[in-house]
Motif scaffolding. Structure first.
Motif, PDB file in Angstrom:
ATOM      1  N   ALA A 188      28.190 -18.200  16.054  1.00 18.84           N
ATOM      2  CA  ALA A 188      27.511 -17.910  17.316  1.00 18.84           C
ATOM      3  C   ALA A 188      26.618 -19.081  17.710  1.00 18.84           C
ATOM      4  O   ALA A 188      26.540 -19.464  18.884  1.00 18.84           O
ATOM      5  CB  ALA A 188      26.670 -16.637  17.181  1.00 18.84           C
ATOM      6  N   TYR A 189      25.985 -19.656  16.669  1.00 15.80           N
ATOM      7  CA  TYR A 189      25.093 -20.783  16.934  1.00 15.80           C
ATOM      8  C   TYR A 189      25.885 -21.974  17.451  1.00 15.80           C
ATOM      9  O   TYR A 189      25.549 -22.561  18.488  1.00 15.80           O
ATOM     10  CB  TYR A 189      24.346 -21.147  15.656  1.00 15.80           C
ATOM     11  N   SER A 190      26.972 -22.326  16.778  1.00 17.88           N
ATOM     12  CA  SER A 190      27.685 -23.535  17.205  1.00 17.88           C
ATOM     13  C   SER A 190      28.330 -23.330  18.566  1.00 17.88           C
ATOM     14  O   SER A 190      28.367 -24.258  19.381  1.00 17.88           O
ATOM     15  CB  SER A 190      28.716 -23.973  16.157  1.00 17.88           C
TER      16      SER A 190
ATOM     17  N   ILE B 231      25.574 -23.732  21.095  1.00 17.40           N
ATOM     18  CA  ILE B 231      25.191 -25.131  21.261  1.00 17.40           C
ATOM     19  C   ILE B 231      26.232 -25.859  22.107  1.00 17.40           C
ATOM     20  O   ILE B 231      25.914 -26.624  23.029  1.00 17.40           O
ATOM     21  CB  ILE B 231      25.064 -25.819  19.884  1.00 17.40           C
ATOM     22  N   ALA B 232      27.494 -25.580  21.850  1.00 20.88           N
ATOM     23  CA  ALA B 232      28.567 -26.223  22.609  1.00 20.88           C
ATOM     24  C   ALA B 232      28.432 -25.890  24.096  1.00 20.88           C
ATOM     25  O   ALA B 232      28.606 -26.750  24.960  1.00 20.88           O
ATOM     26  CB  ALA B 232      29.917 -25.770  22.073  1.00 20.88           C
ATOM     27  N   ASP B 233      28.090 -24.610  24.370  1.00 21.68           N
ATOM     28  CA  ASP B 233      27.915 -24.197  25.761  1.00 21.68           C
ATOM     29  C   ASP B 233      26.735 -24.882  26.408  1.00 21.68           C
ATOM     30  O   ASP B 233      26.827 -25.392  27.516  1.00 21.68           O
ATOM     31  CB  ASP B 233      27.693 -22.680  25.837  1.00 21.68           C
ATOM     32  N   CYS B 234      25.600 -24.877  25.687  1.00 18.84           N
ATOM     33  CA  CYS B 234      24.351 -25.264  26.349  1.00 18.84           C
ATOM     34  C   CYS B 234      24.237 -26.760  26.534  1.00 18.84           C
ATOM     35  O   CYS B 234      23.559 -27.220  27.434  1.00 18.84           O
ATOM     36  CB  CYS B 234      23.137 -24.708  25.611  1.00 18.84           C
ATOM     37  N   THR B 235      24.917 -27.541  25.668  1.00 18.84           N
ATOM     38  CA  THR B 235      24.794 -28.991  25.851  1.00 18.84           C
ATOM     39  C   THR B 235      25.459 -29.439  27.142  1.00 18.84           C
ATOM     40  O   THR B 235      25.057 -30.429  27.737  1.00 18.84           O
ATOM     41  CB  THR B 235      25.411 -29.757  24.666  1.00 18.84           C
TER      42      THR B 235
ATOM     43  N   PRO C 253      20.978 -21.669  10.971  1.00 20.05           N
ATOM     44  CA  PRO C 253      21.041 -21.757  12.448  1.00 20.05           C
ATOM     45  C   PRO C 253      19.747 -21.306  13.107  1.00 20.05           C
ATOM     46  O   PRO C 253      19.342 -21.865  14.132  1.00 20.05           O
ATOM     47  CB  PRO C 253      22.185 -20.806  12.815  1.00 20.05           C
ATOM     48  N   LEU C 254      19.101 -20.297  12.494  1.00 16.89           N
ATOM     49  CA  LEU C 254      17.858 -19.791  13.088  1.00 16.89           C
ATOM     50  C   LEU C 254      16.734 -20.805  12.897  1.00 16.89           C
ATOM     51  O   LEU C 254      15.911 -21.002  13.796  1.00 16.89           O
ATOM     52  CB  LEU C 254      17.475 -18.457  12.446  1.00 16.89           C
ATOM     53  N   ASP C 255      16.703 -21.449  11.720  1.00 17.68           N
ATOM     54  CA  ASP C 255      15.672 -22.458  11.487  1.00 17.68           C
ATOM     55  C   ASP C 255      15.802 -23.589  12.508  1.00 17.68           C
ATOM     56  O   ASP C 255      14.812 -24.152  12.959  1.00 17.68           O
ATOM     57  CB  ASP C 255      15.807 -23.029  10.068  1.00 17.68           C
ATOM     58  N   LYS C 256      17.066 -23.886  12.878  1.00 20.98           N
ATOM     59  CA  LYS C 256      17.277 -24.972  13.842  1.00 20.98           C
ATOM     60  C   LYS C 256      16.831 -24.572  15.233  1.00 20.98           C
ATOM     61  O   LYS C 256      16.463 -25.411  16.045  1.00 20.98           O
ATOM     62  CB  LYS C 256      18.763 -25.351  13.866  1.00 20.98           C
ATOM     63  N   SER C 257      16.880 -23.265  15.547  1.00 20.08           N
ATOM     64  CA  SER C 257      16.504 -22.866  16.900  1.00 20.08           C
ATOM     65  C   SER C 257      15.087 -22.329  16.992  1.00 20.08           C
ATOM     66  O   SER C 257      14.629 -22.001  18.070  1.00 20.08           O
ATOM     67  CB  SER C 257      17.490 -21.822  17.440  1.00 20.08           C
ATOM     68  N   ALA C 258      14.394 -22.225  15.847  1.00 22.01           N
ATOM     69  CA  ALA C 258      13.066 -21.621  15.884  1.00 22.01           C
ATOM     70  C   ALA C 258      12.074 -22.519  16.616  1.00 22.01           C
ATOM     71  O   ALA C 258      12.192 -23.746  16.589  1.00 22.01           O
ATOM     72  CB  ALA C 258      12.578 -21.375  14.465  1.00 22.01           C
TER      73      ALA C 258
ATOM     74  N   GLY D 144      16.610 -22.673  26.443  1.00 19.88           N
ATOM     75  CA  GLY D 144      16.792 -21.246  26.724  1.00 19.88           C
ATOM     76  C   GLY D 144      17.666 -20.587  25.672  1.00 19.88           C
ATOM     77  O   GLY D 144      17.384 -19.486  25.204  1.00 19.88           O
ATOM     78  N   PHE D 145      18.739 -21.290  25.277  1.00 19.55           N
ATOM     79  CA  PHE D 145      19.636 -20.728  24.272  1.00 19.55           C
ATOM     80  C   PHE D 145      18.892 -20.503  22.957  1.00 19.55           C
ATOM     81  O   PHE D 145      19.004 -19.452  22.333  1.00 19.55           O
ATOM     82  CB  PHE D 145      20.829 -21.658  24.039  1.00 19.55           C
ATOM     83  N   TYR D 146      18.113 -21.510  22.555  1.00 16.01           N
ATOM     84  CA  TYR D 146      17.343 -21.382  21.304  1.00 16.01           C
ATOM     85  C   TYR D 146      16.475 -20.134  21.348  1.00 16.01           C
ATOM     86  O   TYR D 146      16.444 -19.328  20.407  1.00 16.01           O
ATOM     87  CB  TYR D 146      16.448 -22.608  21.088  1.00 16.01           C
ATOM     88  N   ASN D 147      15.767 -19.968  22.461  1.00 11.28           N
ATOM     89  CA  ASN D 147      14.869 -18.815  22.593  1.00 11.28           C
ATOM     90  C   ASN D 147      15.624 -17.507  22.469  1.00 11.28           C
ATOM     91  O   ASN D 147      15.208 -16.603  21.742  1.00 11.28           O
ATOM     92  CB  ASN D 147      14.171 -18.845  23.958  1.00 11.28           C
ATOM     93  N   ARG D 148      16.733 -17.424  23.188  1.00 10.04           N
ATOM     94  CA  ARG D 148      17.518 -16.200  23.216  1.00 10.04           C
ATOM     95  C   ARG D 148      18.079 -15.905  21.833  1.00 10.04           C
ATOM     96  O   ARG D 148      17.976 -14.808  21.314  1.00 10.04           O
ATOM     97  CB  ARG D 148      18.650 -16.365  24.234  1.00 10.04           C
ATOM     98  N   PHE D 149      18.652 -16.949  21.237  1.00 13.24           N
ATOM     99  CA  PHE D 149      19.321 -16.805  19.943  1.00 13.24           C
ATOM    100  C   PHE D 149      18.327 -16.372  18.866  1.00 13.24           C
ATOM    101  O   PHE D 149      18.553 -15.433  18.109  1.00 13.24           O
ATOM    102  CB  PHE D 149      19.973 -18.137  19.576  1.00 13.24           C
ATOM    103  N   PHE D 150      17.172 -17.047  18.831  1.00 10.21           N
ATOM    104  CA  PHE D 150      16.177 -16.719  17.811  1.00 10.21           C
ATOM    105  C   PHE D 150      15.619 -15.317  18.032  1.00 10.21           C
ATOM    106  O   PHE D 150      15.445 -14.546  17.096  1.00 10.21           O
ATOM    107  CB  PHE D 150      15.045 -17.749  17.826  1.00 10.21           C
ATOM    108  N   GLY D 151      15.383 -15.020  19.339  1.00 13.67           N
ATOM    109  CA  GLY D 151      14.837 -13.704  19.678  1.00 13.67           C
ATOM    110  C   GLY D 151      15.744 -12.577  19.228  1.00 13.67           C
ATOM    111  O   GLY D 151      15.290 -11.513  18.813  1.00 13.67           O
ATOM    112  N   GLU D 152      17.047 -12.819  19.283  1.00 15.55           N
ATOM    113  CA  GLU D 152      18.023 -11.807  18.893  1.00 15.55           C
ATOM    114  C   GLU D 152      17.914 -11.470  17.402  1.00 15.55           C
ATOM    115  O   GLU D 152      18.151 -10.347  16.993  1.00 15.55           O
ATOM    116  CB  GLU D 152      19.415 -12.374  19.180  1.00 15.55           C
TER     117      GLU D 152
END
Lengths: 353, 297
Positions: free
Chosen positions: A37-39, A42-46, A140-145, A53-61
């Motif tokens: 899900a993380y990769s 990332i592919a989408d958001c780049t 993946p979460l550590d990377k988006s935190a 925004g993706f980081y926030n959403r992903f971590f929040g989930e």
């Protein structure tokens, strides 16, 4: 002696194995999904530059399991100190069985060595396994935190990598030594918890920032290191700037000090929160006047603030030092463990009867 | 076998400011069943723990079977110790205990241990925590015996047992002693426990050894003298007064002497072990009283 130690310990070991087994299955089932899900995200958001925004959403989930696992790894060494370390000797002393076992043809030094070594190794292995599993799962979460939850943040750092093994070894030997000195299980458990908690709170705040000399640098103000720049609607008052605990170009750094410097080089108070730092720039005319506050006008004001010479001065430990810090901290705990183990051997020969 | 199982020179042990054992000098020859008797808190456990190496002496020295107590695995193998209250691992079965003994002792006699447990009518899978006090003591004794020590030390092994279990335990101990020719040191605060079993006696009162020797010799050299009232210092010099009591007309002394007593004024009676021990306990309390009186002056 190994047989006896194992015979006395196998119940606790089996329980720990069961807990770790359940955890391993849960993490192994959910981990790959999380990583993909993380990769994909990332592919989408780049492509459209919406990664923040993706980081926030992903971590929040996933923030709930993330916090639970992190806390779990933080608490596990303390539990080992309490329930494996402290009773290891006190249980024998309270039942009088130390007199039975010390009068077999084995010196108490060897008895302690086997008990301490075997149980300690299992403790370190269990916590190490747990820590590494959680490190793998939450990558993946550590990377988006956000900065406060990133790898270098004190609490998260202590629950990742190899440091938990150091904590486990230390907590276990601490429990054993305290138990030997106090001689009663419950007080020994309470004292072990108090001492271990005190050290676990002191070390990250007082010692860890200085393990390697921190980096101090000044940066221009921008989206990365600024929370907001508020321009009062009523003219007359000065704009206020709120800094963010982040280092431009070094995401995931551990920020130790974050200040706003005036053009003169002096520190302006309130930059890192609270009321915000007062920026001495005209708000009645020029780029920071509210009547110019059309969309995008804030950028002009920010440009003006930077032009005047306002800067962020930040002292930090960059994320690249994560593993150096892990090794140093594990080393410190290993040394403490060795010292306490030596004390426990001295005590069992000289003081205990 | 070495000639003495336990030799102490000016042995003392201090807990904080209090001496639990003082100036203890004894030499116990091998091949005896030694009874260590004295009131509660006299220092019996301290002496036995010093002998088994659980404690380090504060003063003086002690050697057991010619070696330093608990000086190493070899010394530990030669001395068996059954601690007060006969502790066993409550969570472990009897079979586990035997396995423990087999793994931790080089001279372990597994056949003997199994035979003893079977004789006691115990099953091997019973948890030690579920045993009665007497059974637990027997398991602890089995562990001590199967280790095949040269000296077996037992600290108040029967204190918590009922009279029947007491007798069975002591009988088991005696059988094993005869069969395997080991020396035994056994403590109790009840003389009756030791009367049938011991041939060597140590009386420990008030953290000091009052008397030590073979029971036969002690009984042969101690006498109770009863006769007209007389002061203790008017007795012959070779008669050491252990205890004295007086009524208006009559005096009773317990004396120790190697010489026969010829004075026709005395009615001489033999002492039992119990009388002997009580006389020494009396002596000690009388001295205490005198010391306390002197302090008051």
């Amino acid at each position: 002696m190994i047989w006896l130690t194992w015979r006395q310990f196998r119940g606790s070991a089996a329980m720990m194995a069961a807990v770790l087994g359940v955890l391993a299955v849960a993490l192994a089932v959910t981990g790959p999904g999380l990583a993909s899900a993380y990769s994909a995200g990332i592919a989408d958001c780049t492509t459209d530059d919406t990664c923040a925004g993706f980081y926030n959403r992903f971590f929040g989930e996933y923030d709930l399991p993330f916090l639970a696992l992190t806390l779990g790894v933080l608490i596990l060494p303390a539990l080992i100190g309490l329930f494996w370390g402290a009773p290891l000797i006190t249980r024998e002393l309270e039942a009088g069985t130390h007199l039975l076992v010390w009068n077999q043809s084995i010196t108490r030094g060897r008895w302690l060595a086997v008990k301490l070594g075997l149980t300690g190794l299992v403790a370190v292995a269990a916590v190490g396994l747990c820590g590494l599993m959680v490190t793998w799962w939450s990558d993946p979460l550590d990377k988006s935190a956000a900065e406060g939850m990133a790898l270098m943040a004190p609490l998260v750092f202590s629950a990742r990598g190899i440091a938990p093994m150091g904590y486990a070894a230390f907590a276990f030997v601490l429990g054993v030594t305290v138990g030997m000195v106090v001689r009663r299980t419950l007080p020994a458990m309470a004292l072990t918890l108090a001492v271990f908690a005190a050290i676990q709170l002191t070390l990250p705040t007082m010692v860890r920032p200085h393990l390697v000399a921190p980096v101090t640098a000044t940066f221009e103000l921008g989206m990365e290191n600024m929370e907001s720049l508020s321009i009062p609607r009523e003219g007359g008052e000065s704009p206020r700037l709120f800094l963010r605990e982040a280092v431009p170009g070094h995401p995931g750094s551990w920020v130790l000090a974050n200040e706003l410097l005036a053009p003169s080089g002096q520190v302006i108070s309130g930059g890192d929160g609270g009321t915000g730092a007062v920026i001495n720039v005209s708000s009645t005319s020029g780029p920071c006047a509210p009547r110019n506050a059309a969309p995008g006008a804030g950028d002009g004001c920010l440009g003006e603030v930077n032009r005047l010479g306002y800067r962020q001065q930040v002292t930090y430990q960059p994320l690249e030092r994560f593993w150096i810090f892990q090794w140093i901290e594990t080393g410190i705990y290993a040394l403490l463990t060795v010292g306490l183990a030596w004390l426990s051997f001295w005590w069992i020969r000289r003081r205990l009867s | 076998m070495t000639s003495s199982v336990l030799e102490a020179q000016g042995l003392g042990k201090k807990y904080g400011k209090r001496w639990a054992l003082r100036e203890c000098t004894i030499d116990i020859p091998a091949g005896h069943v030694v009874g260590l008797v004295g009131p509660n808190g006299a220092g019996k456990t301290t002496l036995l723990k010093l002998a088994s190496g659980q404690l380090e002496p504060t003063a003086g020295s002690i050697t057991v079977l010619g070696g330093r107590p608990a000086g190493g695995p070899a010394q530990l193998a030669r001395v068996g110790f059954v601690a007060q209250g006969t502790p066993v691992y409550a969570g472990l079965s009897i079979a586990d205990h035997l396995r423990l003994g087999a793994r931790l002792n080089p001279r372990w006699d597994d056949a003997r241990a199994r035979e003893r447990i079977a004789q006691l009518g115990l099953t091997f899978d019973r948890r030690a925590g579920k045993l009665s006090g007497g059974q637990r003591a027997q398991v602890a004794l089995t562990l001590g015996l199967a280790k095949r020590p040269e000296l077996l030390i037992l600290d108040e092994p029967v204190a918590s047992l009922d009279p029947l279990a007491r007798r069975e335990f002591l009988r088991g101990l005696m059988e094993a002693t005869v069969e395997h020719q080991l020396s035994v040191v056994l403590s109790s605060h009840l003389v009756s426990d030791l009367e049938r079993t011991c041939d060597y006696l140590i009386v420990l009162v008030d953290s000091r050894v009052q008397v030590a020797g073979e029971v036969d010799k002690l009984l042969a050299t101690h006498h109770r003298l009863t006769g007209p009232r007389r002061d203790a210092d008017r007795l012959p010099a070779d008669q050491h007064v252990i205890s004295a009591s007086h009524t208006d007309r009559q005096s009773t002394f317990v004396v120790r002497t190697d010489a026969p007593i010829h004075d026709p004024a005395w009615t001489v009676t033999q002492l039992g072990m119990e009388d002997l021990v009580l006389a020494y306990m009396d002596k000690s309390t009388a001295e205490c009283r005198r010391a306390a009186l002197e302090m008051q002056r």
